[in-house]
Write a protein that holds these residues in place. Structure first.
Motif, PDB file in Angstrom:
ATOM      1  N   TRP A   1      39.329  39.250  33.628  1.00  0.00           N
ATOM      2  CA  TRP A   1      40.440  39.471  34.550  1.00  0.00           C
ATOM      3  C   TRP A   1      40.031  39.231  35.989  1.00  0.00           C
ATOM      4  O   TRP A   1      38.944  39.618  36.423  1.00  0.00           O
ATOM      5  CB  TRP A   1      40.998  40.883  34.388  1.00  0.00           C
ATOM      6  CG  TRP A   1      41.625  41.058  33.034  1.00  0.00           C
ATOM      7  CD1 TRP A   1      41.068  41.654  31.939  1.00  0.00           C
ATOM      8  CD2 TRP A   1      42.894  40.553  32.629  1.00  0.00           C
ATOM      9  NE1 TRP A   1      41.930  41.557  30.875  1.00  0.00           N
ATOM     10  CE2 TRP A   1      43.054  40.888  31.267  1.00  0.00           C
ATOM     11  CE3 TRP A   1      43.914  39.857  33.275  1.00  0.00           C
ATOM     12  CZ2 TRP A   1      44.197  40.551  30.544  1.00  0.00           C
ATOM     13  CZ3 TRP A   1      45.050  39.524  32.551  1.00  0.00           C
ATOM     14  CH2 TRP A   1      45.186  39.865  31.212  1.00  0.00           C
ATOM     15  N   ASP A   2      40.921  38.568  36.728  1.00  0.00           N
ATOM     16  CA  ASP A   2      40.842  38.414  38.170  1.00  0.00           C
ATOM     17  C   ASP A   2      42.147  38.986  38.718  1.00  0.00           C
ATOM     18  O   ASP A   2      43.124  38.261  38.911  1.00  0.00           O
ATOM     19  CB  ASP A   2      40.660  36.943  38.539  1.00  0.00           C
ATOM     20  CG  ASP A   2      40.590  36.719  40.045  1.00  0.00           C
ATOM     21  OD1 ASP A   2      40.494  37.710  40.790  1.00  0.00           O
ATOM     22  OD2 ASP A   2      40.653  35.551  40.479  1.00  0.00           O
TER      23      ASP A   2
ATOM     24  N   HIS B   1      45.477  38.042  36.917  1.00  0.00           N
ATOM     25  CA  HIS B   1      45.296  36.742  36.284  1.00  0.00           C
ATOM     26  C   HIS B   1      44.241  36.831  35.185  1.00  0.00           C
ATOM     27  O   HIS B   1      43.161  37.403  35.393  1.00  0.00           O
ATOM     28  CB  HIS B   1      44.884  35.688  37.304  1.00  0.00           C
ATOM     29  CG  HIS B   1      45.977  35.304  38.258  1.00  0.00           C
ATOM     30  ND1 HIS B   1      46.659  36.224  39.022  1.00  0.00           N
ATOM     31  CD2 HIS B   1      46.510  34.086  38.572  1.00  0.00           C
ATOM     32  CE1 HIS B   1      47.565  35.602  39.764  1.00  0.00           C
ATOM     33  NE2 HIS B   1      47.489  34.305  39.510  1.00  0.00           N
TER      34      HIS B   1
ATOM     35  N   VAL C   1      41.374  35.230  32.794  1.00  0.00           N
ATOM     36  CA  VAL C   1      40.373  34.168  32.863  1.00  0.00           C
ATOM     37  C   VAL C   1      39.845  33.944  31.453  1.00  0.00           C
ATOM     38  O   VAL C   1      39.384  34.885  30.796  1.00  0.00           O
ATOM     39  CB  VAL C   1      39.226  34.549  33.821  1.00  0.00           C
ATOM     40  CG1 VAL C   1      38.151  33.464  33.835  1.00  0.00           C
ATOM     41  CG2 VAL C   1      39.776  34.766  35.230  1.00  0.00           C
TER      42      VAL C   1
ATOM     43  N   ARG D   1      42.080  29.941  34.739  1.00  0.00           N
ATOM     44  CA  ARG D   1      42.722  31.195  35.155  1.00  0.00           C
ATOM     45  C   ARG D   1      44.216  31.049  34.939  1.00  0.00           C
ATOM     46  O   ARG D   1      44.817  30.050  35.336  1.00  0.00           O
ATOM     47  CB  ARG D   1      42.405  31.491  36.620  1.00  0.00           C
ATOM     48  CG  ARG D   1      43.043  32.774  37.148  1.00  0.00           C
ATOM     49  CD  ARG D   1      42.513  33.090  38.537  1.00  0.00           C
ATOM     50  NE  ARG D   1      42.684  31.940  39.427  1.00  0.00           N
ATOM     51  CZ  ARG D   1      41.959  31.759  40.536  1.00  0.00           C
ATOM     52  NH1 ARG D   1      41.036  32.626  40.878  1.00  0.00           N
ATOM     53  NH2 ARG D   1      42.177  30.697  41.297  1.00  0.00           N
TER      54      ARG D   1
ATOM     55  N   SER E   1      48.032  32.792  35.316  1.00  0.00           N
ATOM     56  CA  SER E   1      48.832  33.790  36.020  1.00  0.00           C
ATOM     57  C   SER E   1      49.781  34.481  35.045  1.00  0.00           C
ATOM     58  O   SER E   1      49.991  34.007  33.921  1.00  0.00           O
ATOM     59  CB  SER E   1      49.642  33.128  37.130  1.00  0.00           C
ATOM     60  OG  SER E   1      50.750  32.412  36.570  1.00  0.00           O
TER      61      SER E   1
ATOM     62  N   ASP F   1      45.056  27.433  36.541  1.00  0.00           N
ATOM     63  CA  ASP F   1      44.102  26.815  37.462  1.00  0.00           C
ATOM     64  C   ASP F   1      42.792  26.567  36.723  1.00  0.00           C
ATOM     65  O   ASP F   1      42.338  27.411  35.948  1.00  0.00           O
ATOM     66  CB  ASP F   1      43.819  27.724  38.658  1.00  0.00           C
ATOM     67  CG  ASP F   1      45.056  27.982  39.501  1.00  0.00           C
ATOM     68  OD1 ASP F   1      45.814  27.027  39.730  1.00  0.00           O
ATOM     69  OD2 ASP F   1      45.252  29.137  39.933  1.00  0.00           O
TER      70      ASP F   1
ATOM     71  N   LEU G   1      38.951  26.603  36.738  1.00  0.00           N
ATOM     72  CA  LEU G   1      37.861  27.206  37.501  1.00  0.00           C
ATOM     73  C   LEU G   1      36.539  26.486  37.267  1.00  0.00           C
ATOM     74  O   LEU G   1      35.750  26.323  38.185  1.00  0.00           O
ATOM     75  CB  LEU G   1      37.711  28.691  37.122  1.00  0.00           C
ATOM     76  CG  LEU G   1      38.911  29.593  37.399  1.00  0.00           C
ATOM     77  CD1 LEU G   1      38.574  31.024  37.037  1.00  0.00           C
ATOM     78  CD2 LEU G   1      39.351  29.496  38.849  1.00  0.00           C
TER      79      LEU G   1
ATOM     80  N   THR H   1      33.953  37.673  35.147  1.00  0.00           N
ATOM     81  CA  THR H   1      34.419  37.730  36.530  1.00  0.00           C
ATOM     82  C   THR H   1      33.726  38.877  37.247  1.00  0.00           C
ATOM     83  O   THR H   1      33.317  39.864  36.631  1.00  0.00           O
ATOM     84  CB  THR H   1      35.938  37.936  36.572  1.00  0.00           C
ATOM     85  OG1 THR H   1      36.288  39.081  35.777  1.00  0.00           O
ATOM     86  CG2 THR H   1      36.667  36.720  36.033  1.00  0.00           C
TER      87      THR H   1
ATOM     88  N   LEU I   1      33.181  34.185  39.789  1.00  0.00           N
ATOM     89  CA  LEU I   1      32.954  33.887  38.382  1.00  0.00           C
ATOM     90  C   LEU I   1      31.482  33.592  38.156  1.00  0.00           C
ATOM     91  O   LEU I   1      30.857  32.870  38.941  1.00  0.00           O
ATOM     92  CB  LEU I   1      33.801  32.681  37.942  1.00  0.00           C
ATOM     93  CG  LEU I   1      33.665  32.245  36.487  1.00  0.00           C
ATOM     94  CD1 LEU I   1      34.410  33.211  35.576  1.00  0.00           C
ATOM     95  CD2 LEU I   1      34.202  30.828  36.302  1.00  0.00           C
TER      96      LEU I   1
END
Length: 243
Positions: free
Chosen positions: A194-195, A198, A200, A213, A215, A221, A223, A235, A240
């Motif tokens: 998790w970010d 979001h 991961v 990643r 949303s 996105d 990474l 993360t 990362l």
């Protein structure tokens, strides 16, 4: 720990007061037998599967979730006693529940797929957390929303997608719109990190395995990409780390 066949997984509780272990222990019939007695004792097989690649016999042992005191002051306690095996567990952010994967179908071993369950840490009550599918990982978003990695389909071949469980217990597919079939399958780790809000996770693409990643709306996105196979990642404070 001092479990007969050791520990296969380990997760800290959110407040650090417990370790959650997937420990392997003998069934009652086989408990306390030394190696010579185990070799001599007849094996009466009444269900499948009873063996597994790289594990050997499985009918004489169970993989359960155990609470282990990291200070060693309290005896370990089994969260999921019974005749089933559990794996791939994850704590809820409030520490009140643990999600895990277990095949509890009466015809397990004869029908494909598995299930995601939740156990209440205080009461030990186990409830189904998602419809049956092919599930490879579970994780709670920091706000408590449960996410599962896998597929609602139980027929081979299986692609993997990221799903979010909604308040009505339905599942929302967050990555099905990608023009790639799988996230986090055989080429790399089946994991959800998790970010913030979001997710991961890994993405398999043309013999490569990178990190993406996702949303809450399903926007993606990249990474980590390029000509590589990522074998592990996590993360940390908005960044990362990966191997």
């Amino acid at each position: 720990t001092d479990f007969t066949f050791g520990v296969e997984e380990l997760e800290w509780s959110p407040d650090g007061s417990w370790l959650l272990a997937v420990a392997v222990t003998p069934t009652e019939e086989w408990e306390g037998l030394d190696e010579e007695e185990q070799k001599r004792k007849p094996r009466r097989i009444t269900f499948v599967p009873y063996r597994f690649d790289n594990k050997g016999w499985t009918h004489d042992r169970r993989r359960h979730l155990w609470l282990v005191d990291p200070l060693g002051e309290r005896e370990p306690s089994c969260l999921t006693p019974g005749e089933f095996d559990e794996e791939l567990a994850a704590w809820s952010p409030d520490g009140q529940k643990v999600a895990f994967i277990s095949d509890r179908d009466p015809k397990r071993g004869l029908v494909s797929g598995n299930d995601v369950w939740e156990v209440d840490v205080e009461s030990g009550k186990v409830t189904r957390a998602s419809p049956r599918g092919f599930w490879a990982a579970v994780s709670y978003r920091p706000d408590g929303a449960l996410h599962v990695l896998g597929n609602l389909d139980t027929k081979y071949p299986v692609d993997a997608y990221l799903y979010r469980r909604e308040s009505d217990d339905s599942l929302t597919d967050l990555t099905g719109h990608l023009d790639r079939g799988s996230v986090s399958l055989a080429a790399g780790p089946a994991a959800i990190r998790w970010d913030g809000t979001h997710a991961v996770l890994g993405l398999e693409d043309s013999g490569r395995f990178g990190v993406i990643r996702v949303s809450p709306e399903g926007e993606v996105d990249q990474l980590v990409g390029g000509d590589r196979v990522v074998t592990g990642f996590d993360t940390h404070e908005g960044g990362l780390v990966f191997t």
